[in-house]
Design a protein around this motif. Structure first.
Motif, PDB file in Angstrom:
ATOM      1  N   ALA A  68       0.853  -1.188   0.000  1.00  0.00           N
ATOM      2  CA  ALA A  68       0.000   0.000   0.000  1.00  0.00           C
ATOM      3  C   ALA A  68       0.890   1.239   0.000  1.00  0.00           C
ATOM      4  N   ILE A  69       0.550   2.202  -0.862  1.00  0.00           N
ATOM      5  CA  ILE A  69       1.341   3.427  -0.973  1.00  0.00           C
ATOM      6  C   ILE A  69       0.421   4.625  -0.783  1.00  0.00           C
ATOM      7  N   GLN A  70       0.789   5.495   0.148  1.00  0.00           N
ATOM      8  CA  GLN A  70       0.043   6.719   0.400  1.00  0.00           C
ATOM      9  C   GLN A  70       1.001   7.896   0.493  1.00  0.00           C
ATOM     10  N   GLN A  71       0.529   9.054   0.079  1.00  0.00           N
ATOM     11  CA  GLN A  71       1.343  10.246   0.243  1.00  0.00           C
ATOM     12  C   GLN A  71       1.487  10.561   1.732  1.00  0.00           C
ATOM     13  N   ALA A  72       2.684  10.995   2.125  1.00  0.00           N
ATOM     14  CA  ALA A  72       2.970  11.341   3.522  1.00  0.00           C
ATOM     15  C   ALA A  72       3.523  12.757   3.559  1.00  0.00           C
ATOM     16  N   PRO A  73       2.647  13.767   3.528  1.00  0.00           N
ATOM     17  CA  PRO A  73       3.101  15.174   3.438  1.00  0.00           C
ATOM     18  C   PRO A  73       4.036  15.575   4.568  1.00  0.00           C
ATOM     19  N   LEU A  74       3.789  15.055   5.784  1.00  0.00           N
ATOM     20  CA  LEU A  74       4.639  15.431   6.908  1.00  0.00           C
ATOM     21  C   LEU A  74       6.074  14.963   6.719  1.00  0.00           C
ATOM     22  N   HIS A  75       6.245  13.933   5.935  1.00  0.00           N
ATOM     23  CA  HIS A  75       7.589  13.403   5.673  1.00  0.00           C
ATOM     24  C   HIS A  75       8.087  13.780   4.285  1.00  0.00           C
ATOM     25  N   ASP A  76       7.258  14.574   3.574  1.00  0.00           N
ATOM     26  CA  ASP A  76       7.617  14.983   2.221  1.00  0.00           C
ATOM     27  C   ASP A  76       7.953  13.777   1.345  1.00  0.00           C
ATOM     28  N   GLY A  77       7.103  12.769   1.418  1.00  0.00           N
ATOM     29  CA  GLY A  77       7.359  11.566   0.641  1.00  0.00           C
ATOM     30  C   GLY A  77       6.160  10.649   0.632  1.00  0.00           C
ATOM     31  N   TYR A  78       6.412   9.341   0.732  1.00  0.00           N
ATOM     32  CA  TYR A  78       5.364   8.335   0.637  1.00  0.00           C
ATOM     33  C   TYR A  78       5.470   7.346   1.795  1.00  0.00           C
ATOM     34  N   LEU A  79       4.328   6.997   2.327  1.00  0.00           N
ATOM     35  CA  LEU A  79       4.245   5.934   3.324  1.00  0.00           C
ATOM     36  C   LEU A  79       4.004   4.623   2.582  1.00  0.00           C
TER      37      LEU A  79
END
Length: 392
Positions: free
Chosen positions: A174-185
């Motif tokens: 599963a891939i989700q955007q992770a704005p707090l990490h400026d990347g992807y979870l």
């Protein structure tokens, strides 16, 4: 005269001891053996490599006074294929053994394996009653990341990747955007079904990492569906459909499978738990909507079973999985031509478990009888000759 049912499995000797055996799905094999005679069967569990085409005999094991013992038999009348291959060599051996046995008149309960998930989706989407249940699906090609990029742009809540021919949740991502990490979870399960979580900050590195996975096995990309309970646990619904003794498709069991919070899948092999379906759905949606959802899944499961059989040959049973979003939106997840029965034990539903095995044995008996009538002779002359000598 009892007919011989062969259960093809990946049995091995334990620690090299020829009189001790490791039997995958031991409970299933044991219950089949214990209940076989009441339905007109003797049973033998065998590895695909244990068939000798020269002698026509199988070096397998049978249950004797509660213990698995080595036993040499002739070719079975019916084979119940429960062999899960670990590699291409395993698959080739199993396929070759089944082909040899079928040439001798042996019937395989599930005559043809299901194709990859993408082909199953395409086939079921051709039915108007099932079309709305099929998630948007793209093939992830190893030589191009455009499919993944397009899906990420189209579905900002995330995407879900799964092997086209995978099982038990292994290899899912599963891939989700992770704005707090400026990347992807990125959350997934390894090929050993172990969960992992990581942050990938660079888009190019994400595509490269995914590309390394899809170069080994074909992957499908779908939107990341919100298949969670109100408390945030992932869950799905398994519907077990089987042929009974008349050859009619029926529902033999249902369960809600729930995973732990923070995980992606609810598969029992990945640590999920099983729950009775009615109270589980009622808790999520209320009594009326829960009843409507269950009826929709049952109707869809029976329709899917008929469609898949028309396209890919005879089946004795299928496990159909469904997902439900919080607003009640129903999705078809996948079909399994070798469904397990672990959920019966986890639910404490021994009666349902025995019913599912009884239907399997009754249907096998019907197939053997029909084949004998069509041929005007016994189903498997070699096996019948063996049994006559064995019991004389």
């Amino acid at each position: 005269m009892l007919k011989l049912l062969g259960i093809m499995s990946a049995i091995t000797t334990a620690c090299g001891i020829s009189t001790a055996f490791k039997v995958p799905e031991e409970r299933l094999c044991r219950l089949l053996a214990l209940n076989a005679k009441a339905n007109g069967w003797e049973t033998v569990v065998f590895h695909p490599a244990a068939y000798n085409p020269i002698t026509g005999q199988i070096d397998g094991i049978t249950l004797h006074k509660g213990v698995w013992v080595r036993h040499l038999t002739s070719t079975p009348h019916i084979v119940y294929d429960r062999h899960f291959s670990r590699n291409a060599t395993d698959r080739a051996t199993a396929r070759h053994t089944l082909q040899q046995l079928e040439r001798l008149g042996t019937i395989t309960l599930n005559g043809s394996p299901l194709p990859g998930k993408r082909e199953v989706y395409r086939k079921l989407a051709g039915n108007q009653e099932l079309l709305s249940l099929i998630p948007p699906t793209k093939i992830l090609r190893a030589d191009s990341a455009s499919g993944l990029e397009g899906m990420l742009a189209r579905y900002p809540t995330g995407v879900f990747l799964k092997p086209s021919s995978g099982m038990q949740g292994k290899g899912t991502i599963a891939i989700q955007q992770a704005p707090l990490h400026d990347g992807y979870l990125v959350r997934g399960r390894s090929h050993l079904n172990k969960p992992y979580t990581m942050i990938v900050k660079d888009h190019a590195r994400l595509l490269a990492w995914i590309g390394s996975h899809s170069s080994r096995v074909p992957y499908l990309v779908q939107p990341l569906l919100n298949l969670l309970t109100a408390a945030g646990e992932p869950y799905d619904v398994r519907v077990l459909v089987q042929k009974d003794g008349t050859g009619r498709w029926r529902i033999s069991g249902t369960t809600a499978r729930q995973g732990a919070p923070g995980t992606m899948t609810a598969n029992l092999h990945g640590g999920g738990s099983a729950h009775p379906l009615d109270p589980f759905l009622t808790k999520q949606f209320g009594r009326q909507q829960a009843g409507e959802l269950k009826e929709h899944m049952i109707t869809s499961a029976l329709q899917a079973a008929r469609n898949l059989e028309q396209s890919y040959g005879r089946f004795a049973e299928l496990g159909l999985d469904f997902g439900i979003e919080p607003d009640g939106r129903l999705w078809f997840i996948e079909a399994n031509s070798k469904p397990g029965r672990t959920f019966f034990r986890k639910l404490g539903d021994h009666k349902g478990e025995l019913r599912s095995l009884s239907w399997l044995l009754q249907y096998a008996r019907t197939l053997a009888r029909q084949s004998a009538l069509r041929r005007g002779t016994v189903v498997n002359p070699a096996a019948d000759a063996y049994h006559k000598s064995f019991h004389s």
